[in-house]
Design a protein around this motif. Sequence first.
Motif, mmCIF file in Angstrom:
data_model
loop_
_atom_site.group_PDB
_atom_site.id
_atom_site.type_symbol
_atom_site.label_atom_id
_atom_site.label_comp_id
_atom_site.label_asym_id
_atom_site.label_seq_id
_atom_site.Cartn_x
_atom_site.Cartn_y
_atom_site.Cartn_z
ATOM 1 N N ALA A 121 1.343 4.558 9.600
ATOM 2 C CA ALA A 121 0.329 4.207 8.599
ATOM 3 C C ALA A 121 -0.831 3.472 9.251
ATOM 4 C CB ALA A 121 0.958 3.354 7.497
ATOM 5 N N GLY A 123 -6.845 6.874 3.227
ATOM 6 C CA GLY A 123 -5.771 6.239 2.482
ATOM 7 C C GLY A 123 -4.440 6.801 2.919
ATOM 8 N N CYS A 130 6.697 -1.151 -0.746
ATOM 9 C CA CYS A 130 5.423 -0.691 -1.300
ATOM 10 C C CYS A 130 4.334 -1.743 -1.083
ATOM 11 C CB CYS A 130 5.568 -0.394 -2.792
ATOM 12 S SG CYS A 130 6.584 1.042 -3.176
ATOM 13 N N PHE A 187 2.972 -1.654 2.367
ATOM 14 C CA PHE A 187 2.039 -0.559 2.617
ATOM 15 C C PHE A 187 0.674 -0.822 1.988
ATOM 16 C CE2 PHE A 187 3.506 3.636 4.474
ATOM 17 C CZ PHE A 187 4.355 3.027 5.376
ATOM 18 N N VAL A 188 0.652 -1.440 0.830
ATOM 19 C CA VAL A 188 -0.636 -1.812 0.243
ATOM 20 C C VAL A 188 -1.349 -2.791 1.168
ATOM 21 C CG1 VAL A 188 -1.742 -2.995 -1.684
ATOM 22 C CG2 VAL A 188 0.071 -1.331 -2.121
ATOM 23 N N ALA A 228 -2.805 -0.972 4.148
ATOM 24 C CA ALA A 228 -3.967 -0.140 3.832
ATOM 25 C C ALA A 228 -5.281 -0.902 3.915
ATOM 26 C CB ALA A 228 -3.811 0.479 2.451
ATOM 27 N N THR A 235 -4.281 3.874 -1.801
ATOM 28 C CA THR A 235 -2.830 3.989 -1.677
ATOM 29 C C THR A 235 -2.319 4.859 -2.818
ATOM 30 O OG1 THR A 235 -2.611 1.883 -2.873
ATOM 31 C CG2 THR A 235 -2.437 1.816 -0.462
ATOM 32 N N VAL A 288 -1.810 -0.430 -6.439
ATOM 33 C CA VAL A 288 -1.776 0.938 -5.922
ATOM 34 C C VAL A 288 -2.862 1.752 -6.623
ATOM 35 C CG1 VAL A 288 -0.377 3.054 -5.867
ATOM 36 C CG2 VAL A 288 0.651 0.843 -5.260
#
Length: 257
Positions: free
Chosen positions: A88, A98, A115, A118-119, A122, A127, A151
Motif C-alpha cells: 500500500a 487510492g 482498516c 490503511f486509512v 493512505a 480508500t 473511508v
Amino acid sequence: MEQGGGQVEQIQIEVCCGSVEDCKKAQRAGADRIELVQAHTLGGLTPSAGEVAMAKRAVDIPVMAIIRPRMAGFYYSEDDFDAMCFDAWHLLELGADGIVFGFLSPDGSLDYERCARFVELARGKQTVFHRAIDITRDPFNAVERLARLGVTRILTSGFSAGSYDGRAQIGALQKQFGDRIEIMAGGGITEQNIAALIKESGVRHVHFGGTARFADPSCSYRPGIAFGASELPPDDCYIAVDESRVRAMASAARTMA
C-alpha cells in the motif's frame, strides 16, 4: 441525489483493469476511474509496481490499486498484513490515487483496526472497502463504522451474488449512508441491467470489468501443456505451500543423490 443548485450528481463509472493497455482502453471508452488489479479470475490481486507506475503515466483519470495478496477470504496472517502495508505504501508512493482493501476477522466481522491502519497509510488519498462487505456478519453496522473511520467508499453487490439481485439493499445503503460514504455497486453488472440497477437503487457509482477473452498466439503450438491449476478451489479456500508435502518431496528427491 442532488448537489448544490439542484444539479443531479453524474454517474461515476469505475472499470476494473488488469494491465496498462486495459487502462488506456477504459479511459478511451469513457471510464471516470480505474481499479487496477492482476488476476481477474481470482477476484483481483495486488498489481505490480510497474503496472501502477506505467498506468499513471498512461492515463489521466484516477487509478486505484487493490491491495489483496491472495484469493479466497479476507482474514490475513501477520506476515500477509505486513506485506500488504508495504505494498500500500509503495503503490501510493508510485502515484496510485487510492487503495482498495478489505479486512475481516475469523468470525466474519469487520477488522476495524486493520482498516484504520490503511486509512492512516493512505494519507488523505482515497480508500475503498471492497466486496468483503458482502460477506460480513452485520454489513450495515460495518458500513457505519467505515463511514465514521473516513473511508471514501464501499464496493458492494448488496450482499447478493450480483448487484442487480442486491439492488434493494444497495438502495437501502445509498439512502442511509450515501451522504457520508460513497456507495458503489459492483458484481454481475451488464449492458442489460446497468441502467435499471442505477434507476432502482439510486446509486451514483458503478464498477464493472467489461472483459472479454483474447487469444495469446504464443500458446498455440503445445495446446496440451498447462501452466496453472486445472481447476480453482472454492472461494472459501486458497492455495498455499503445504510444509509436510514439501518435506516429503524433498526427502524423496534427496534419496536419489
